[in-house]
Design a protein around this motif. Structure first.
Motif, PDB file in Angstrom:
ATOM      1  N   LEU A 107       0.823  -1.215   0.000  1.00  0.00           N
ATOM      2  CA  LEU A 107       0.000   0.000   0.000  1.00  0.00           C
ATOM      3  C   LEU A 107       0.855   1.262   0.000  1.00  0.00           C
ATOM      4  O   LEU A 107       0.527   2.241  -0.678  1.00  0.00           O
ATOM      5  N   ASP A 108       1.940   1.237   0.757  1.00  0.00           N
ATOM      6  CA  ASP A 108       2.785   2.435   0.870  1.00  0.00           C
ATOM      7  C   ASP A 108       3.511   2.774  -0.427  1.00  0.00           C
ATOM      8  O   ASP A 108       3.992   3.900  -0.589  1.00  0.00           O
ATOM      9  N   GLN A 109       3.582   1.833  -1.355  1.00  0.00           N
ATOM     10  CA  GLN A 109       4.175   2.109  -2.669  1.00  0.00           C
ATOM     11  C   GLN A 109       3.207   2.857  -3.581  1.00  0.00           C
ATOM     12  O   GLN A 109       3.611   3.382  -4.610  1.00  0.00           O
ATOM     13  N   GLU A 110       1.951   2.886  -3.216  1.00  0.00           N
ATOM     14  CA  GLU A 110       0.916   3.440  -4.084  1.00  0.00           C
ATOM     15  C   GLU A 110       0.612   4.895  -3.752  1.00  0.00           C
ATOM     16  O   GLU A 110       0.551   5.270  -2.606  1.00  0.00           O
ATOM     17  N   LYS A 111       0.386   5.669  -4.809  1.00  0.00           N
ATOM     18  CA  LYS A 111      -0.016   7.066  -4.668  1.00  0.00           C
ATOM     19  C   LYS A 111      -1.436   7.265  -5.186  1.00  0.00           C
ATOM     20  O   LYS A 111      -1.873   8.367  -5.431  1.00  0.00           O
ATOM     21  N   ALA A 112      -2.158   6.175  -5.362  1.00  0.00           N
ATOM     22  CA  ALA A 112      -3.503   6.220  -5.925  1.00  0.00           C
ATOM     23  C   ALA A 112      -4.472   6.934  -4.980  1.00  0.00           C
ATOM     24  O   ALA A 112      -4.310   6.886  -3.753  1.00  0.00           O
ATOM     25  N   GLU A 113      -5.486   7.543  -5.576  1.00  0.00           N
ATOM     26  CA  GLU A 113      -6.537   8.197  -4.792  1.00  0.00           C
ATOM     27  C   GLU A 113      -7.418   7.175  -4.094  1.00  0.00           C
ATOM     28  O   GLU A 113      -7.926   7.424  -3.005  1.00  0.00           O
ATOM     29  N   ARG A 114      -7.626   6.023  -4.736  1.00  0.00           N
ATOM     30  CA  ARG A 114      -8.487   4.984  -4.179  1.00  0.00           C
ATOM     31  C   ARG A 114      -7.719   3.676  -4.124  1.00  0.00           C
ATOM     32  O   ARG A 114      -7.088   3.279  -5.100  1.00  0.00           O
ATOM     33  N   LEU A 115      -7.816   3.002  -2.985  1.00  0.00           N
ATOM     34  CA  LEU A 115      -7.146   1.723  -2.793  1.00  0.00           C
ATOM     35  C   LEU A 115      -8.173   0.689  -2.329  1.00  0.00           C
ATOM     36  O   LEU A 115      -9.172   1.028  -1.689  1.00  0.00           O
ATOM     37  N   LEU A 116      -7.897  -0.551  -2.659  1.00  0.00           N
ATOM     38  CA  LEU A 116      -8.761  -1.677  -2.308  1.00  0.00           C
ATOM     39  C   LEU A 116      -7.861  -2.853  -1.951  1.00  0.00           C
ATOM     40  O   LEU A 116      -6.860  -3.092  -2.632  1.00  0.00           O
ATOM     41  N   LEU A 117      -8.214  -3.574  -0.900  1.00  0.00           N
ATOM     42  CA  LEU A 117      -7.498  -4.802  -0.560  1.00  0.00           C
ATOM     43  C   LEU A 117      -8.363  -6.004  -0.925  1.00  0.00           C
ATOM     44  O   LEU A 117      -9.576  -6.009  -0.680  1.00  0.00           O
ATOM     45  N   VAL A 118      -7.708  -7.009  -1.521  1.00  0.00           N
ATOM     46  CA  VAL A 118      -8.351  -8.278  -1.846  1.00  0.00           C
ATOM     47  C   VAL A 118      -7.468  -9.360  -1.243  1.00  0.00           C
ATOM     48  O   VAL A 118      -6.274  -9.409  -1.539  1.00  0.00           O
ATOM     49  N   GLY A 119      -8.035 -10.213  -0.404  1.00  0.00           N
ATOM     50  CA  GLY A 119      -7.224 -11.243   0.231  1.00  0.00           C
ATOM     51  C   GLY A 119      -7.926 -12.576   0.271  1.00  0.00           C
ATOM     52  O   GLY A 119      -9.148 -12.664   0.366  1.00  0.00           O
ATOM     53  N   LYS A 120      -7.120 -13.622   0.205  1.00  0.00           N
ATOM     54  CA  LYS A 120      -7.608 -15.003   0.289  1.00  0.00           C
ATOM     55  C   LYS A 120      -6.951 -15.663   1.496  1.00  0.00           C
ATOM     56  O   LYS A 120      -5.720 -15.666   1.608  1.00  0.00           O
ATOM     57  N   SER A 121      -7.746 -16.200   2.405  1.00  0.00           N
ATOM     58  CA  SER A 121      -7.262 -17.003   3.521  1.00  0.00           C
ATOM     59  C   SER A 121      -6.167 -16.281   4.316  1.00  0.00           C
ATOM     60  O   SER A 121      -6.466 -15.312   5.006  1.00  0.00           O
ATOM     61  N   LEU A 122      -4.923 -16.708   4.220  1.00  0.00           N
ATOM     62  CA  LEU A 122      -3.831 -16.066   4.947  1.00  0.00           C
ATOM     63  C   LEU A 122      -3.810 -14.563   4.684  1.00  0.00           C
ATOM     64  O   LEU A 122      -3.542 -13.775   5.593  1.00  0.00           O
ATOM     65  N   GLY A 123      -4.118 -14.154   3.468  1.00  0.00           N
ATOM     66  CA  GLY A 123      -4.143 -12.735   3.127  1.00  0.00           C
ATOM     67  C   GLY A 123      -5.153 -11.937   3.923  1.00  0.00           C
ATOM     68  O   GLY A 123      -5.026 -10.716   4.066  1.00  0.00           O
ATOM     69  N   THR A 124      -6.166 -12.623   4.480  1.00  0.00           N
ATOM     70  CA  THR A 124      -7.179 -11.910   5.255  1.00  0.00           C
ATOM     71  C   THR A 124      -6.656 -11.458   6.618  1.00  0.00           C
ATOM     72  O   THR A 124      -7.319 -10.680   7.292  1.00  0.00           O
ATOM     73  N   PHE A 125      -5.461 -11.902   6.993  1.00  0.00           N
ATOM     74  CA  PHE A 125      -4.829 -11.357   8.192  1.00  0.00           C
ATOM     75  C   PHE A 125      -4.573  -9.854   8.037  1.00  0.00           C
ATOM     76  O   PHE A 125      -4.282  -9.168   9.014  1.00  0.00           O
ATOM     77  N   ALA A 126      -4.678  -9.328   6.818  1.00  0.00           N
ATOM     78  CA  ALA A 126      -4.499  -7.890   6.580  1.00  0.00           C
ATOM     79  C   ALA A 126      -5.767  -7.092   6.869  1.00  0.00           C
ATOM     80  O   ALA A 126      -5.774  -5.871   6.700  1.00  0.00           O
ATOM     81  N   ALA A 127      -6.819  -7.735   7.328  1.00  0.00           N
ATOM     82  CA  ALA A 127      -8.063  -7.013   7.630  1.00  0.00           C
ATOM     83  C   ALA A 127      -7.846  -5.837   8.588  1.00  0.00           C
ATOM     84  O   ALA A 127      -8.458  -4.780   8.391  1.00  0.00           O
ATOM     85  N   PRO A 128      -6.992  -5.946   9.605  1.00  0.00           N
ATOM     86  CA  PRO A 128      -6.768  -4.775  10.462  1.00  0.00           C
ATOM     87  C   PRO A 128      -6.193  -3.576   9.701  1.00  0.00           C
ATOM     88  O   PRO A 128      -6.482  -2.430  10.042  1.00  0.00           O
ATOM     89  N   VAL A 129      -5.395  -3.833   8.676  1.00  0.00           N
ATOM     90  CA  VAL A 129      -4.846  -2.740   7.867  1.00  0.00           C
ATOM     91  C   VAL A 129      -5.974  -2.035   7.122  1.00  0.00           C
ATOM     92  O   VAL A 129      -6.012  -0.800   7.052  1.00  0.00           O
ATOM     93  N   ALA A 130      -6.906  -2.811   6.575  1.00  0.00           N
ATOM     94  CA  ALA A 130      -8.048  -2.212   5.883  1.00  0.00           C
ATOM     95  C   ALA A 130      -8.853  -1.340   6.841  1.00  0.00           C
ATOM     96  O   ALA A 130      -9.284  -0.241   6.480  1.00  0.00           O
ATOM     97  N   VAL A 131      -9.046  -1.806   8.070  1.00  0.00           N
ATOM     98  CA  VAL A 131      -9.803  -1.033   9.054  1.00  0.00           C
ATOM     99  C   VAL A 131      -9.043   0.239   9.433  1.00  0.00           C
ATOM    100  O   VAL A 131      -9.617   1.336   9.446  1.00  0.00           O
TER     101      VAL A 131
END
Length: 185
Positions: free
Chosen positions: A72-96
């Motif tokens: 995420l920190d590499q991005e300068k986009a106005e809008r960001l979205l996270l998509v995660g599968k299983s282990l990737g869903t551990f990133a839910a706190p980052v989305a919050v």
């Protein structure tokens, strides 16, 4: 940081795709999520990783969150979205923490790092899981503010092992739901 593949569309809208432990971005659920995002004009940044052996779930959660934050920190986009599968869903706190919309495929509903974030999120969120998956908790999912797609009998891969035709039908339903969700962002 893990390896990444980037697919360009609108640089103002970037989706970060976080895989599972053994479910890469090339597998069907994430492959078609990428296809939907590209069709809807999003740039897609896929994260490819080989998870390290971690001593406990807190360490796994921290490692995944670090991977998500780095992407995420590499991005300068106005809008960001996270998509995660299983282990990737551990990133839910980052989305919050960042108030980001998210698509969580087979979220690890038994993990406190994930469930706490799922119940706290206010950004648009899609949760997809199957009743045959021991990591899915439909009651928890429905208690959140998220949109929920629950697939009867689907396992952690959102498949039904004894019926590959039904598994393809499930994939179509998931892709159509992801498409509808992304269209509303």
């Amino acid at each position: 940081m893990a390896d990444q593949n980037r697919f360009e569309a609108d640089p103002a809208r970037v989706a970060i795709v976080l895989p599972g432990a053994y479910y890469t971005p090339a597998r069907p659920l994430l492959h078609f999520a990428r296809a939907v995002l590209l069709a809807r004009g999003w740039t897609v940044q896929e994260v490819w990783w080989e998870p390290r052996a971690l001593s406990d779930r807190a360490a796994a959660s921290g490692w995944v969150c670090d991977q998500a934050v780095a992407a995420l920190d590499q991005e300068k986009a106005e809008r960001l979205l996270l998509v995660g599968k299983s282990l990737g869903t551990f990133a839910a706190p980052v989305a919050v923490e960042r108030n980001l919309p998210a698509i969580w495929l087979t979220p690890l509903c038994g993990e406190r790092h994930v469930t706490g974030a799922l119940t706290a999120t206010t950004a648009p969120t899609l949760l997809v899981g199957g009743t045959g998956d021991p990591t899915w908790n439909g009651d928890l999912a429905r208690s959140t503010k998220a949109q929920v797609l629950e697939i009867p009998g689907a396992d952690h891969g959102l498949e039904t092992k004894a019926d590959p035709v039904n598994s393809a039908d499930i994939l179509r339903e998931v892709v159509a739901t992801v498409d509808g969700f992304v269209a509303r962002l």
